[in-house]
Design an enzyme around this catalytic site. Structure first.
Site, mmCIF file in Angstrom:
data_model
loop_
_atom_site.group_PDB
_atom_site.id
_atom_site.type_symbol
_atom_site.label_atom_id
_atom_site.label_comp_id
_atom_site.label_asym_id
_atom_site.label_seq_id
_atom_site.Cartn_x
_atom_site.Cartn_y
_atom_site.Cartn_z
ATOM 1 N N HIS A 115 0.766 -1.121 0.230
ATOM 2 C CA HIS A 115 -0.125 -0.044 -0.061
ATOM 3 C C HIS A 115 0.766 1.383 -0.087
ATOM 4 O O HIS A 115 0.166 2.493 -0.061
ATOM 5 C CB HIS A 115 -0.914 0.021 1.030
ATOM 6 C CG HIS A 115 -0.218 0.337 2.379
ATOM 7 N ND1 HIS A 115 0.262 -0.541 3.092
ATOM 8 C CD2 HIS A 115 -0.433 1.615 3.106
ATOM 9 C CE1 HIS A 115 0.858 -0.062 4.154
ATOM 10 N NE2 HIS A 115 0.422 1.268 4.214
HETATM 11 C C1 UD1 Z 1 -1.787 5.532 6.526
HETATM 12 C C2 UD1 Z 1 -0.548 5.869 6.893
HETATM 13 C C3 UD1 Z 1 0.594 4.671 6.891
HETATM 14 C C4 UD1 Z 1 -0.246 3.457 7.515
HETATM 15 C C5 UD1 Z 1 -1.377 3.174 6.643
HETATM 16 C C6 UD1 Z 1 -1.963 1.777 7.197
HETATM 17 C C7 UD1 Z 1 0.000 8.335 6.517
HETATM 18 C C8 UD1 Z 1 0.740 9.170 5.979
HETATM 19 N N1 UD1 Z 1 0.143 7.070 6.403
HETATM 20 O O1 UD1 Z 1 -1.707 5.279 5.049
HETATM 21 O O2 UD1 Z 1 1.544 5.146 7.633
HETATM 22 O O3 UD1 Z 1 0.904 2.440 7.219
HETATM 23 O O4 UD1 Z 1 -2.288 4.226 7.061
HETATM 24 O O5 UD1 Z 1 -3.051 1.583 6.421
HETATM 25 O O6 UD1 Z 1 -0.658 8.560 7.824
HETATM 26 N N2 UD1 Z 1 -8.767 5.351 1.785
HETATM 27 C C9 UD1 Z 1 -9.961 4.755 1.832
HETATM 28 N N3 UD1 Z 1 -10.769 4.353 2.809
HETATM 29 C C10 UD1 Z 1 -10.056 4.590 3.855
HETATM 30 C C11 UD1 Z 1 -8.835 5.251 4.186
HETATM 31 C C12 UD1 Z 1 -8.258 5.619 3.219
HETATM 32 O O7 UD1 Z 1 -10.523 4.566 0.876
HETATM 33 O O8 UD1 Z 1 -10.822 4.159 5.183
HETATM 34 C C13 UD1 Z 1 -8.330 5.623 0.617
HETATM 35 C C14 UD1 Z 1 -7.800 7.230 0.604
HETATM 36 O O9 UD1 Z 1 -8.705 7.680 -0.267
HETATM 37 C C15 UD1 Z 1 -6.659 7.643 -0.046
HETATM 38 C C16 UD1 Z 1 -5.724 6.328 0.226
HETATM 39 O O10 UD1 Z 1 -6.653 5.321 0.749
HETATM 40 O O11 UD1 Z 1 -6.497 7.561 -1.504
HETATM 41 C C17 UD1 Z 1 -4.894 6.773 1.498
HETATM 42 O O12 UD1 Z 1 -5.381 6.757 2.583
HETATM 43 P P1 UD1 Z 1 -4.516 7.569 3.791
HETATM 44 O O13 UD1 Z 1 -5.182 7.504 4.969
HETATM 45 O O14 UD1 Z 1 -4.267 9.008 3.254
HETATM 46 O O15 UD1 Z 1 -3.016 6.798 3.936
HETATM 47 P P2 UD1 Z 1 -2.846 5.288 3.953
HETATM 48 O O16 UD1 Z 1 -2.179 4.832 2.657
HETATM 49 O O17 UD1 Z 1 -4.051 4.451 4.316
#
Ligand code: UD1
Length: 355
Positions: free
Chosen positions: A205
């Site tokens: 991821h």
């Molecule tokens: C975040 C953390 C990372 C951790 C990971 C665990 C930061 C910078 N990164 O990364 O350290 O390893 O969580 O999973 O804080 N999204 C959804 N649904 C959700 C959450 C996210 O669809 O419930 C999508 C968002 O739209 C976005 C992507 O996933 O496009 C990334 O989500 P984000 O929370 O920004 O970071 P993670 O990659 O999950």
């Protein structure tokens, strides 16, 4: 003593579980604030339910966005919450945007700040997590380090006076959940009809692995070309990036699956012949469950897993394939991540440093 925990992303809910239980056991007032960084039920609600964590007292519902937007909304949302509760400690977990936002909000209000999982370093400044953890450590009043290596990093940065080595709270959870699920087949085995050890489990991821289509495709091709099928647990970022790049996630030899609830993940790891991942938590969970791990990253914060032979760092392609298929490492009874009682040590350290 009144402690306010701020969490927002999946790995933080896992770390919160043993801490919340320990506060409850010792009848210490504990407020849980969820930023809403992770909002999909499979990344959030199931962890509260399965790990027996009380519903958050406050939910900010911040959701996704760019780093500035997401972190900024959290800062704006957290300040009035901290002012309302006036905790004796603000406790933050790990290295996400929720961690650094809460750290900044706390120190600006002169509230004592404790950082759980302090001192981890990848020394890779391309990772958003590296900035988050360095900034949080330097802001915090109490640094709860999981390992001696983490404490040594804090010493190098002049932070020894604020450091306590408490062990790793993830060990507390993994060992408890392992004992609950160890005798049942993993739902992954039942669903796909796999026998014991007849599959690998993968998660990918991180932005460095998902944002470049060439690299992402190379990783998926490597996973599909192993000797046994690989089940890839698809984080929303992975699904979104595959769609954006026009890349098919599932293919022959690679089975895409929704993210798993925590007991399912522990069971699926326990019965897999190997793990391939870029997650920090899963590298350590694999080690604690003694399933060999292959990590698609140039470095790791959890160096003990590599030094003990249970984790290898690889690039996609031939190196990934060779590492994933390597023989079982030599057994070890080393406990670099503590003995499963870290949460009690955390509460003791908070009480001792409480003024
Ligand atoms: C975040 C953390 C990372 C951790 C990971 C665990 C930061 C910078 N990164 O990364 O350290 O390893 O969580 O999973 O804080 N999204 C959804 N649904 C959700 C959450 C996210 O669809 O419930 C999508 C968002 O739209 C976005 C992507 O996933 O496009 C990334 O989500 P984000 O929370 O920004 O970071 P993670 O990659 O999950």
């Amino acid at each position: 003593m009144k402690v306010l925990s701020v969490v927002g992303a999946r790995p933080q809910f896992v770390k919160l579980a043993p801490i919340a239980r320990e506060f409850e056991k010792q009848r210490i007032e504990h407020i849980i604030v969820h930023t809403g960084q992770h909002y999909d039920p499979m990344l959030s609600d199931v962890f509260f339910k399965d790990l027996g964590i009380a519903d958050p007292d406050v939910h900010l519902g911040v959701g996704s966005g760019g780093h500035g937007e997401q972190t900024g909304k959290m800062l704006i949302g957290l300040e009035p919450v901290f002012e309302r509760y006036q905790p004796d400690w603000v406790l933050v977990y790990g290295d996400t945007n929720s961690t650094v936002a809460a750290a900044l909000a706390a120190v600006k209000l002169h509230l004592p700040l404790a950082h759980l999982e302090a001192g981890l370093r990848s020394f890779n400044r391309r990772m958003p997590e590296e900035h988050n953890r360095v900034l949080t450590d330097h802001a915090a009043d109490l640094l709860l380090a999981p390992t001696k290596v983490a404490a040594a990093h804090l010493q190098t940065e002049g932070l020894t006076k604020r450091t306590e080595v408490v062990g790793d709270v993830m060990t507390d959870v993994v060992l408890q959940v392992r004992d609950q699920v160890r005798n049942a087949p993993s739902p992954i085995m039942t669903e796909f009809g796999f026998s014991e050890g007849a599959y690998r489990l993968a998660t990918i991821h991180r932005p460095d692995n998902t944002d470049d289509p060439g690299r992402l495709n190379a990783i998926l091709d490597s996973l599909a070309g192993l000797d046994v099928p690989t089940v890839i647990l698809a984080h929303p970022r992975l699904v979104a990036k595959c769609e954006q790049h026009g890349i098919a996630l599932g293919r022959e030899g690679l089975l895409a699956h929704r993210p798993l609830a925590y007991p399912e993940l522990v069971a699926a790891t326990l019965h897999a012949c190997g793990i391939v991942t870029d997650s920090g938590g899963l590298q350590k969970e694999a080690f604690l469950l003694r399933t060999p791990c292959t990590t698609v990253r140039p470095e790791t914060e959890w160096v003990e897993t590599v030094e003990l032979g249970w984790n290898q760092l690889v690039e996609p392609g031939a190196a990934l394939v060779a590492a994933a298929r390597r023989p079982m490492p030599a057994p070890t009874d080393a406990t670099p991540y503590g003995d499963g009682h870290a949460a009690a040590n955390v509460v003791k350290a908070l009480a001792e440093h409480f003024k």
